[in-house]
Motif scaffolding. Structure first.
Motif, mmCIF file in Angstrom:
data_model
loop_
_atom_site.group_PDB
_atom_site.id
_atom_site.type_symbol
_atom_site.label_atom_id
_atom_site.label_comp_id
_atom_site.label_asym_id
_atom_site.label_seq_id
_atom_site.Cartn_x
_atom_site.Cartn_y
_atom_site.Cartn_z
ATOM 1 N N LEU A 88 4.422 4.052 -0.100
ATOM 2 C CA LEU A 88 4.816 2.725 0.370
ATOM 3 C C LEU A 88 3.663 1.997 1.045
ATOM 4 C CD1 LEU A 88 8.361 3.372 1.854
ATOM 5 C CD2 LEU A 88 7.795 1.990 -0.138
ATOM 6 N N ALA A 89 2.814 2.758 1.685
ATOM 7 C CA ALA A 89 1.657 2.157 2.353
ATOM 8 C C ALA A 89 0.567 1.773 1.358
ATOM 9 C CB ALA A 89 1.090 3.121 3.380
ATOM 10 N N GLU A 90 0.524 2.439 0.240
ATOM 11 C CA GLU A 90 -0.502 2.186 -0.785
ATOM 12 C C GLU A 90 0.174 1.695 -2.053
ATOM 13 O OE1 GLU A 90 -3.950 1.539 -2.281
ATOM 14 O OE2 GLU A 90 -3.867 2.466 -0.307
ATOM 15 N N ARG A 91 0.350 0.402 -2.176
ATOM 16 C CA ARG A 91 1.079 -0.177 -3.305
ATOM 17 C C ARG A 91 0.154 -0.469 -4.485
ATOM 18 N NH1 ARG A 91 6.048 0.876 -3.529
ATOM 19 N NH2 ARG A 91 6.468 -1.000 -4.683
ATOM 20 N N THR A 92 -0.645 0.524 -4.847
ATOM 21 C CA THR A 92 -1.497 0.447 -6.030
ATOM 22 C C THR A 92 -1.219 1.692 -6.867
ATOM 23 O OG1 THR A 92 -3.344 1.630 -5.000
ATOM 24 C CG2 THR A 92 -3.300 -0.763 -4.714
ATOM 25 N N ARG A 93 -2.050 1.902 -7.868
ATOM 26 C CA ARG A 93 -1.892 3.104 -8.688
ATOM 27 C C ARG A 93 -2.025 4.374 -7.859
ATOM 28 N NH1 ARG A 93 -7.045 3.628 -12.530
ATOM 29 N NH2 ARG A 93 -5.908 5.465 -13.173
#
Length: 119
Positions: A88-93
């Motif tokens: 959720l904190a890293e909304r990338t691949r």
């Protein structure tokens, strides 16, 4: 410990790892469907936690010790939720890759739990 439940958690974790790994390969972040998959795997791991605690409460013992068994059991219940929270904190691949890695960790923990229980 229930062998069928251990296998089910391990297989579900590997399926989640493949699914989220494919999303990471396609450069996609985790989506709602991935979180539903994480919830299914987490419910299975929580069921395993309950079964393990009940068996310990009934007087059964792990072959390699109760403390290490409980440590692995609690860790396996928290592996996927922790990875989901990080995604959720890293909304990338890399969020998808984190969930895939957490699911692989859960599958490895399942193998270790089977070894620790020893039956």
């Amino acid at each position: 410990m229930l062998d069928a439940l251990t296998v089910a958690v391990g297989v579900a974790a590997l399926a989640l790892a493949a699914w989220c790994g494919l999303a990471a390969f396609r450069d996609q972040p985790t989506k709602d469907w991935h979180f539903i998959g994480m919830a299914v795997v987490t419910v299975l791991a929580a069921a395993q936690l309950v079964v393990g605690i009940v068996q310990l409460a009934r007087g059964e013992e792990a072959e390699q010790g109760t403390a290490i068994f409980l440590s692995y059991l609690i860790g396996s219940a928290l592996a996927v939720p922790a990875a989901g929270f990080l995604s959720l904190a890293e909304r990338t691949r890399w969020g998808s890759a984190t969930v895939a890695a957490g699911a692989i960790v859960l599958a490895v923990l399942e193998v270790r739990l089977y070894d620790i229980w020893g039956r």
